[in-house]
Design a protein around this motif. Structure first.
Motif, PDB file in Angstrom:
ATOM      1  N   TYR A 265      14.526  71.762  43.294  1.00 57.12           N
ATOM      2  CA  TYR A 265      13.821  70.491  43.515  1.00 57.12           C
ATOM      3  C   TYR A 265      12.355  70.737  43.877  1.00 57.12           C
ATOM      4  O   TYR A 265      11.451  70.121  43.294  1.00 57.12           O
ATOM      5  CB  TYR A 265      14.505  69.690  44.606  1.00 57.12           C
ATOM      6  N   ILE A 266      12.117  71.640  44.852  1.00 56.20           N
ATOM      7  CA  ILE A 266      10.747  71.863  45.322  1.00 56.20           C
ATOM      8  C   ILE A 266       9.980  72.771  44.357  1.00 56.20           C
ATOM      9  O   ILE A 266       8.769  72.640  44.200  1.00 56.20           O
ATOM     10  CB  ILE A 266      10.761  72.441  46.747  1.00 56.20           C
ATOM     11  N   GLY A 267      10.717  73.676  43.686  1.00 54.34           N
ATOM     12  CA  GLY A 267      10.067  74.549  42.733  1.00 54.34           C
ATOM     13  C   GLY A 267       9.565  75.842  43.328  1.00 54.34           C
ATOM     14  O   GLY A 267       8.705  76.499  42.723  1.00 54.34           O
ATOM     15  N   VAL A 268      10.076  76.251  44.507  1.00 52.88           N
ATOM     16  CA  VAL A 268       9.681  77.517  45.117  1.00 52.88           C
ATOM     17  C   VAL A 268      10.937  78.249  45.563  1.00 52.88           C
ATOM     18  O   VAL A 268      12.023  77.673  45.631  1.00 52.88           O
ATOM     19  CB  VAL A 268       8.728  77.295  46.320  1.00 52.88           C
ATOM     20  N   LYS A 280       5.230  71.774  54.724  1.00 58.30           N
ATOM     21  CA  LYS A 280       4.113  71.272  53.920  1.00 58.30           C
ATOM     22  C   LYS A 280       4.574  70.422  52.742  1.00 58.30           C
ATOM     23  O   LYS A 280       3.751  69.774  52.083  1.00 58.30           O
ATOM     24  CB  LYS A 280       3.267  72.431  53.418  1.00 58.30           C
ATOM     25  N   TYR A 281       5.881  70.428  52.453  1.00 58.02           N
ATOM     26  CA  TYR A 281       6.391  69.616  51.345  1.00 58.02           C
ATOM     27  C   TYR A 281       6.849  68.241  51.805  1.00 58.02           C
ATOM     28  O   TYR A 281       7.286  67.432  50.990  1.00 58.02           O
ATOM     29  CB  TYR A 281       7.547  70.355  50.651  1.00 58.02           C
ATOM     30  N   ILE A 282       6.764  67.981  53.116  1.00 57.16           N
ATOM     31  CA  ILE A 282       7.098  66.655  53.643  1.00 57.16           C
ATOM     32  C   ILE A 282       5.898  65.738  53.441  1.00 57.16           C
ATOM     33  O   ILE A 282       4.739  66.166  53.527  1.00 57.16           O
ATOM     34  CB  ILE A 282       7.473  66.743  55.129  1.00 57.16           C
ATOM     35  N   TYR A 308      13.119  60.764  55.400  1.00 59.57           N
ATOM     36  CA  TYR A 308      11.752  61.195  55.141  1.00 59.57           C
ATOM     37  C   TYR A 308      11.588  61.385  53.633  1.00 59.57           C
ATOM     38  O   TYR A 308      12.567  61.374  52.881  1.00 59.57           O
ATOM     39  CB  TYR A 308      11.428  62.499  55.868  1.00 59.57           C
ATOM     40  N   ARG A 309      10.336  61.556  53.222  1.00 61.12           N
ATOM     41  CA  ARG A 309      10.031  61.780  51.812  1.00 61.12           C
ATOM     42  C   ARG A 309       9.673  63.246  51.592  1.00 61.12           C
ATOM     43  O   ARG A 309       8.907  63.818  52.361  1.00 61.12           O
ATOM     44  CB  ARG A 309       8.876  60.882  51.377  1.00 61.12           C
ATOM     45  N   LEU A 310      10.239  63.808  50.540  1.00 57.68           N
ATOM     46  CA  LEU A 310      10.043  65.218  50.229  1.00 57.68           C
ATOM     47  C   LEU A 310       9.454  65.339  48.829  1.00 57.68           C
ATOM     48  O   LEU A 310       9.912  64.684  47.893  1.00 57.68           O
ATOM     49  CB  LEU A 310      11.381  65.961  50.316  1.00 57.68           C
ATOM     50  N   ARG A 311       8.448  66.201  48.707  1.00 59.93           N
ATOM     51  CA  ARG A 311       7.748  66.371  47.432  1.00 59.93           C
ATOM     52  C   ARG A 311       8.516  67.308  46.524  1.00 59.93           C
ATOM     53  O   ARG A 311       8.962  68.384  46.941  1.00 59.93           O
ATOM     54  CB  ARG A 311       6.348  66.910  47.657  1.00 59.93           C
ATOM     55  N   ASP A 314       7.557  68.256  40.536  1.00 60.25           N
ATOM     56  CA  ASP A 314       6.673  67.447  39.690  1.00 60.25           C
ATOM     57  C   ASP A 314       5.584  66.742  40.476  1.00 60.25           C
ATOM     58  O   ASP A 314       4.796  65.977  39.910  1.00 60.25           O
ATOM     59  CB  ASP A 314       7.495  66.421  38.903  1.00 60.25           C
ATOM     60  N   GLY A 315       5.538  66.957  41.792  1.00 60.17           N
ATOM     61  CA  GLY A 315       4.514  66.338  42.613  1.00 60.17           C
ATOM     62  C   GLY A 315       4.883  64.971  43.136  1.00 60.17           C
ATOM     63  O   GLY A 315       4.142  64.394  43.941  1.00 60.17           O
ATOM     64  N   ALA A 316       6.024  64.438  42.702  1.00 65.41           N
ATOM     65  CA  ALA A 316       6.444  63.103  43.135  1.00 65.41           C
ATOM     66  C   ALA A 316       7.277  63.211  44.406  1.00 65.41           C
ATOM     67  O   ALA A 316       8.045  64.162  44.595  1.00 65.41           O
ATOM     68  CB  ALA A 316       7.240  62.410  42.039  1.00 65.41           C
ATOM     69  N   TYR A 317       7.107  62.251  45.298  1.00 63.66           N
ATOM     70  CA  TYR A 317       7.871  62.209  46.537  1.00 63.66           C
ATOM     71  C   TYR A 317       9.097  61.325  46.348  1.00 63.66           C
ATOM     72  O   TYR A 317       9.028  60.261  45.719  1.00 63.66           O
ATOM     73  CB  TYR A 317       7.023  61.651  47.680  1.00 63.66           C
TER      74      TYR A 317
END
Length: 849
Positions: A265-268, A280-282, A308-311, A314-317
């Motif tokens: 999901y996060i890509g890392v 930092k992804y929050i 909460y919202r997580l990035r 794709d950069g979308a939260y």
């Protein structure tokens, strides 16, 4: 017999030993060493009792014979030899006794060791440093089916483990360190089971390894448990990786584990998320609140439930809900939190949308221009919206305490009470219109609808109602009723027959005028009964047309004779129009019958008059035709007369001018041919023959028309400005007719400028409008036109002596050439006549003056 044998065996052996010992004692001086050996054999063979019995007998006999005087039975030998033999025998017995005691201790120890080894719940073996087995326990023997010495123990080891296991033992034996290894050993039935074999070295005082004592413990169940545990761990890890959620493990130091879905999901990778890397992804707006909740959960060791919202990669939260539970570590001194983050973005947004809708619904119910209420099963009001509170001046609590029935208008109380009672007893909703008093003391009309609200099982749990203020509507209905009554009175007084029928043709209404006229009522003309008042000659036609209109839904108009109540038929025109609903369906027909009997009589009279006029018209047509022919021939004949007179003058001169006379004669001949062609054109017009068109140049046609006009001496003084665009394409026309049109237009322009104070000026302009159309304009500065349309009608003229034929004929000629002729006034003075004709190929324009 058996008893005697047992007694013989019991007492015979001691007697025999005593006899042998006595014999050796007798010959002790001679065979002392043999006696010692004999006693040693007895000790070795029979035991301590037999040895003591033989030694005692030997000692007594040897001493007796040594002390006895010499006799014939005495063997040669001295007392010292006898004493030495007796001492050797007892020393031998003492040594043997001590040896036997030591061996007995060893045997007892070995027996106890064997018993201990055999009772140990494991397989024990004793091996030499080279790996050869010298002894194994009973459990080994029973398990592997080996000999007690452990011979061929390698056959019990699994072939895949033998080489590794033996090499490991030799390595530990060479190093002198304890040995431990896991190996599969074959059971007697051929099944292999896992064992852990551990061995310790036994050393002498110098530290040399004498033996290895090993023990084998069955770990098959443990192995299987480990395999199951590994499988369970694998399944658990697969579950963690495949479960549709983001799973993490957090300690007080931060994130320690994240499953693959988080990485996807996060890509890392996991390393970047460890510790505080995930923060930092929050979403920036949620980060502080999220970290505060996490800190409180860590400090107070309590569960955490957080949104909460997580990035994403794709950069979308997206919105997530994380639930984390604390679990103590093995030592109980620290905790870790297992968290599950679920994607609730759609749910959250749906919830926000639902919350927004609930807010809108609340705003709607509170601001709706209607009274909304909810009643319990006993009829008490439990909710009423703001509109209802404002109208009646009571809250829901006031309505529960004081009730609401006193708000009903006295005239509507009974009906409303009956409906409410039925609602409470039978759960039957109602829809009614009644009056309620407001806080201002005024009654207003309300349209009230109440229905039972049921749960999923169909059980009524409450009543919901809505009240719409219809006071204005009620007033409008009363006004409408009054208007309808007025409309009824008006329709009854209208001096025409008004009617209405259903879509199937059934009569619904006729006004009083109709009833009085035909002398029938609505009931009498039902089911097409009105046909009887239609004249028999038109009855079938009227019915056919009326049915056709009903089927097609189109308007209709029919003229027919209707019988009056006194039996007289009069002409009427019946017109009908359908009334349609929003879907276009016909709901009713409305019609009007107008008495046209007088008009019919007038039309008959007019028809007679028209016949008379037609006869007169035919006479007038002959006159018009003659005038048209005279107009067509007037111009060429005038030119003939002028040229003939000129020819006579030239011939009467002295001397005669034959050249000019010949020119005038040639013109006479030319104009005669023109007159002939015009007669042919007139003949073709009456015979409706097609035009004989051919290519002609516009400039030639225009200049020939000008020359023809200027042959009249009275018109030569009028200046004509000619502007023709150079290299105009040819046009396909009947040249004489187009010349006639232009001559007519030029002549009219010159005549329009006569007797004017302004200097006359006539302009003729020819240009291309586009690639396919030619425009010729004749412009004068005369008095202009009063009507630019009617001048083209036949017999309409502005001249005192004109016949009104020229422009009408000119327009017909131009239109016969697929062209147009029109007139318009100039902005200052005069008029402009325009002729537009189709042309051929386009030429480069060049203006000539």
């Amino acid at each position: 017999m058996n008893t005697s044998s047992r007694k013989l065996r019991q007492f015979g052996k001691p007697l025999l030993i005593m006899l042998l010992a006595a014999t050796f004692g007798w010959f002790v001086q001679a065979i002392g060493v043999v006696a010692v050996l004999f006693i040693s054999v007895l000790v070795k063979r029979f035991g301590k009792f037999e040895a003591h019995l033989a030694a005692t007998t030997f000692t007594v006999v040897a001493v007796l014979f040594a002390l006895a005087p010499h006799s014939q039975f005495k063997v040669d030998g001295g007392f010292p030899e006898t004493a030495l033999s007796i001492a050797c025998i007892w020393i031998t017995i003492a040594i043997a006794k001590e040896r036997d005691s030591a061996e007995e201790v060893i045997r007892r120890s070995e027996k106890e060791l064997r018993e201990a080894i055999d009772t140990v719940p494991a397989m024990v073996c004793i091996a030499l440093p080279d790996g050869s087995v010298v002894s194994i326990s009973r459990r080994w023997i029973e398990y592997a089916g080996l000999s007690p010495t452990g011979l061929n123990w390698q056959a019990a080891v699994h072939p895949d483990d033998l080489e590794r296991h033996f090499a490991a033992f030799l390595k530990c034996s060479a190093a002198g360190v304890p040995f431990e290894d896991e190996v599969r050993l074959r059971r007697a039935d051929g099944e292999f089971r896992w064992f852990v074999v551990a061995a310790e070295p036994f050393r002498d005082k110098q530290g040399r390894i004498l033996k290895w004592y090993g023990i084998g413990t069955d770990i098959e169940d443990r192995k299987r448990a480990e395999e199951e545990l590994r499988a369970a761990e694998h399944e658990a890890r697969e579950l963690l990786e495949r479960v549709p959620a983001l799973i993490s493990l957090r300690t007080a130091a931060g994130i320690a584990y994240t499953n693959q879905r988080i990485h996807n999901y996060i890509g890392v990778g996991q390393e970047e998320l460890r510790g505080a890397g995930w923060q930092k992804y929050i979403h920036p707006e949620d980060r502080e609140r999220t970290l505060a909740n996490q800190t409180r959960s860590t400090e107070e060791v309590e569960p955490m439930d957080h949104l909460y919202r997580l990035r994403g990669a794709d950069g979308a939260y997206r919105w997530f809900r994380t639930i984390a539970e604390p679990y103590p570590s093995a030592d109980g001194k620290s905790y870790c939190w297992y968290g599950v983050a679920t994607d609730i973005d759609e749910l959250y947004r749906s919830r926000e949308l639902l919350r927004e809708r609930e807010l809108q619904l609340n705003l709607l119910t509170e601001n709706l221009p209607a009274v909304l209420f909810k009643a319990a099963l006993d009829g008490s009001i439990v909710y009423i919206n703001q509109k209802g509170i404002e109208y009646c001046g009571r809250t829901a609590e006031d309505l529960q305490q004081k009730g609401w029935t006193d708000l009903i208008h006295p005239d509507d109380f009974e009906e409303t009470s009956n409906l409410c009672n039925r609602l409470l007893t039978e759960n039957v909703g109602y829809d009614t219109v009644n009056r309620f008093i407001g806080a201002d003391g005024q009654y207003r009309w309300f349209h009230t609808s109440v229905a039972a609200y049921r749960d999923d099982t169909g059980k009524t749990i409450a009543f919901h109602g809505i009240m719409l203020d219809t006071t204005d509507q009620k007033a409008a209905e009363l006004a409408l009723q009054e208007s309808e009554q007025q409309m009824q009175r008006m329709m009854d007084t209208v001096p025409s027959i008004l009617w209405s029928v259903a879509p199937d043709g059934r009569t619904v209404f006729i006004n009083k005028k109709a009833r009085d006229y035909i002398g029938l009522t609505v009931d009498q003309i039902q089911d097409w009964g009105w046909i009887q008042v239609i004249h028999p000659e038109e009855r079938e036609y009227v019915v056919q047309e009326f049915k056709k209109a009903l089927a097609s839904g189109s308007s209709f108009g029919i003229e027919h004779r209707t019988r009056r109540a006194d039996g007289i038929y009069r002409w009427h025109i019946c017109r009908g129009e359908p009334l349609r609903d929003e879907d276009g369906q016909i709901v009713q027909w409305f019609g009007l019958d107008i008495d046209i009997d007088e008009r019919k009589r007038t039309e008959d009279h007019l028809r007679e008059t028209r016949d008379k006029l037609a006869r007169a018209s035919r006479v007038a047509t002959v006159a018009e035709l003659s005038a048209s022919i005279a107009h067509e021939l007037n111009q060429p004949l005038t030119a003939v007369m002028a040229n003939a007179q000129a020819s006579r003058r030239w011939l009467s001169n002295s001397p005669p001018n034959f050249n000019e006379a010949m020119t005038s004669i040639e013109r006479v001949l030319r104009d005669g041919r023109v007159a002939d062609e015009r007669m042919q054109h007139i003949r073709a017009l009456f015979k409706q023959q097609p035009l004989r068109k051919k290519h002609a140049w516009p400039s030639q046609i225009i200049r020939e028309a000008i020359r023809f006009v200027q042959e009249d001496a009275n018109r030569t003084e009028i200046p004509i400005d000619v502007q023709i665009a150079g290299n105009l394409p040819p046009i396909v026309v009947e040249q004489i007719q187009i010349q006639e049109v232009l001559i007519n237009l030029i002549s009219n322009g010159i005549e329009a400028m006569e007797s004017r104070a302004r200097p006359p000026r006539l302009m003729i302009r020819a240009t291309l409008v586009n690639e396919s159309e030619l425009l010729i304009e004749v412009i004068d500065n005369g008095s202009g036109l009063k009507d630019t349309q009617s001048i083209f009608d036949a017999f309409v003229t502005t001249k005192e002596k004109g016949m009104g034929i020229g422009l009408a004929v000119s327009r017909s000629i131009v239109e016969a050439h697929d062209g147009q002729l029109w007139a318009e006034n100039n902005p200052d003075y005069g008029a402009k006549f325009s002729v537009k004709l189709p042309c051929g190929a386009r030429r480069v324009p060049r203006l000539e003056s």
